[in-house]
Design a protein around this motif. Structure first.
Motif, short mmCIF file in Angstrom:
data_model
loop_
_atom_site.label_atom_id
_atom_site.label_comp_id
_atom_site.label_asym_id
_atom_site.label_seq_id
_atom_site.Cartn_x
_atom_site.Cartn_y
_atom_site.Cartn_z
N ARG A 1 0.80 -1.27 0.06
CA ARG A 1 -0.01 -0.04 0.14
C ARG A 1 0.97 1.23 0.01
O ARG A 1 0.67 2.01 -0.75
CB ARG A 1 -0.96 0.12 1.16
CG ARG A 1 -2.00 -0.63 1.00
CD ARG A 1 -3.02 -0.67 2.36
NE ARG A 1 -4.28 -1.48 2.20
CZ ARG A 1 -4.83 -1.82 3.27
NH1 ARG A 1 -4.70 -1.37 4.27
NH2 ARG A 1 -5.93 -2.80 2.92
N SER A 2 1.97 1.39 0.89
CA SER A 2 2.67 2.43 1.04
C SER A 2 3.56 2.52 -0.40
O SER A 2 3.66 3.74 -0.96
CB SER A 2 3.72 2.45 2.09
OG SER A 2 4.61 1.26 1.79
N GLY A 3 3.77 1.62 -0.96
CA GLY A 3 4.58 1.61 -2.30
C GLY A 3 3.59 2.18 -3.43
O GLY A 3 3.89 3.00 -4.31
N LEU A 4 2.25 1.98 -3.39
CA LEU A 4 1.40 2.34 -4.49
C LEU A 4 1.12 3.80 -4.36
O LEU A 4 0.94 4.32 -5.45
CB LEU A 4 0.04 1.27 -4.44
CG LEU A 4 0.29 -0.19 -4.78
CD1 LEU A 4 -1.12 -0.83 -4.30
CD2 LEU A 4 0.59 -0.18 -6.45
N VAL A 5 1.24 4.02 -2.84
CA VAL A 5 0.74 5.66 -2.92
C VAL A 5 2.08 6.31 -3.15
O VAL A 5 1.82 7.42 -3.86
CB VAL A 5 0.50 5.85 -1.49
CG1 VAL A 5 0.45 7.47 -1.03
CG2 VAL A 5 -0.83 5.37 -1.09
N GLU A 6 3.14 6.02 -2.94
CA GLU A 6 4.43 6.70 -3.45
C GLU A 6 4.61 6.40 -4.82
O GLU A 6 4.79 7.39 -5.59
CB GLU A 6 5.48 5.84 -2.92
CG GLU A 6 6.93 6.62 -2.71
CD GLU A 6 8.12 5.99 -2.38
OE1 GLU A 6 8.95 6.67 -1.76
OE2 GLU A 6 8.19 4.79 -2.23
N ASP A 7 4.32 5.40 -5.51
CA ASP A 7 4.27 5.15 -7.06
C ASP A 7 3.31 6.54 -7.71
O ASP A 7 3.80 6.93 -8.58
CB ASP A 7 3.65 3.92 -7.52
CG ASP A 7 4.71 2.77 -7.23
OD1 ASP A 7 5.90 3.16 -7.12
OD2 ASP A 7 4.14 1.60 -7.43
N ALA A 8 2.01 6.40 -6.98
CA ALA A 8 1.03 7.51 -7.63
C ALA A 8 1.54 8.70 -7.56
O ALA A 8 1.60 9.75 -8.50
CB ALA A 8 -0.17 7.35 -6.84
N ILE A 9 2.37 9.34 -6.50
CA ILE A 9 2.70 10.49 -6.20
C ILE A 9 3.91 10.91 -7.12
O ILE A 9 3.95 11.89 -7.80
CB ILE A 9 3.37 10.83 -4.71
CG1 ILE A 9 1.80 10.70 -3.60
CG2 ILE A 9 4.03 11.98 -4.61
CD1 ILE A 9 2.36 10.65 -2.14
N VAL A 10 4.82 9.85 -7.19
CA VAL A 10 5.90 9.96 -7.93
C VAL A 10 5.79 9.80 -9.43
O VAL A 10 6.20 10.99 -10.13
CB VAL A 10 6.96 8.90 -7.59
CG1 VAL A 10 8.34 8.76 -8.71
CG2 VAL A 10 7.85 9.10 -6.23
N VAL A 11 4.94 9.04 -9.99
CA VAL A 11 4.77 9.04 -11.47
C VAL A 11 3.98 10.23 -11.68
O VAL A 11 4.30 10.94 -12.64
CB VAL A 11 3.95 7.86 -11.75
CG1 VAL A 11 3.45 7.91 -13.40
CG2 VAL A 11 4.81 6.66 -11.53
N CYS A 12 2.98 10.64 -10.97
CA CYS A 12 2.37 12.09 -11.47
C CYS A 12 3.09 13.11 -11.35
O CYS A 12 3.05 14.01 -12.20
CB CYS A 12 1.01 12.12 -10.49
SG CYS A 12 -0.44 10.80 -10.72
#
Length: 155
Positions: free
Chosen positions: A131-142
Motif C-alpha cells: 500500500r505504501s508503495g502504491l501511494v508513493e508510486d502514484a505521487i512520483v509518477v504523477c
C-alpha cells in the motif's frame, strides 16, 4: 537566465530520489508524444533507449513491492539515481545549461533518497509495503509526468 528555469531539473531530481527509472520513463513518454526537451537529449533518438526506459520504469514500479527489494540508498540504487537524475536534469535544463541542470538534479536526488526512504519506512509501518508503495508510486509518477509535461515543448 533566471534560476527558475532550472526548477524542473531540481524537481526531477526529487523524483529520481524515490524512483530511479521514472524520470527517464517520463522523458521517453514525452518523446513518444512528439515533445522535445529544452536541453539536448540524444538518447531519445534511439528507439531501443526509449523502449528500454519505459520498460525499466514499469519494472521498477513492480519490483519495489517485493520484500527482497533493496533500499534505494544501496550503492547500485544511488548510482542509478545519479545517472537518471543527471540525464533527466540536463534534458530539462535550458539549452546551454545542461551541465548545471544535471548537477542540480543529482545534488537533489542523492540526499532526498535518504529522506524519501525514511518517509517510506514510516509509511510501511502504518500501511504495509504494498500500500505504501502504491501511494508513493502514484505521487512520483504523477509528479514526473507533470514536471516533464510542463518543461517540454511540441516539435
Amino acid at each position: 537566465m533566471k534560476s527558475s528555469e532550472l526548477f524542473p531539473s531540481l524537481l526531477i531530481g526529487a523524483v529520481a530520489s524515490a524512483r530511479s527509472m521514472t524520470p527517464m520513463a517520463a522523458l521517453a513518454a514525452a518523446h513518444l508524444a512528439g515533445r522535445s526537451t529544452p536541453g539536448r537529449l540524444v538518447l531519445l533518438k534511439r528507439p531501443l533507449f526509449t523502449a528500454g526506459a519505459l520498460l525499466m520504469g514499469a519494472g521498477e514500479l513492480f519490483g519495489d513491492k517485493m520484500r527482497t527489494a533493496p533500499d534505494r540508498t544501496v550503492a547500485l540504487g544511488l548510482i542509478a539515481r545519479i545517472m537518471s537524475a543527471g540525464i533527466a536534469g540536463a534534458a530539462l535544463a535550458p539549452k546551454g545549461r545542461e551541465r548545471i541542470g544535471g548537477g542540480i538534479a543529482v545534488a537533489t536526488a542523492v540526499p532526498m533518497a535518504y529522506l524519501t526512504l525514511g518517509a517510506r519506512k514510516l509509511a510501511m509501518k502504518r500501511a504495509g509495503q504494498t500500500r505504501s508503495g502504491l501511494v508513493e508510486d502514484a505521487i512520483v509518477v504523477c509528479s514526473a509526468l507533470a514536471i516533464v509535461s510542463l518543461a517540454v515543448r511540441g516539435r
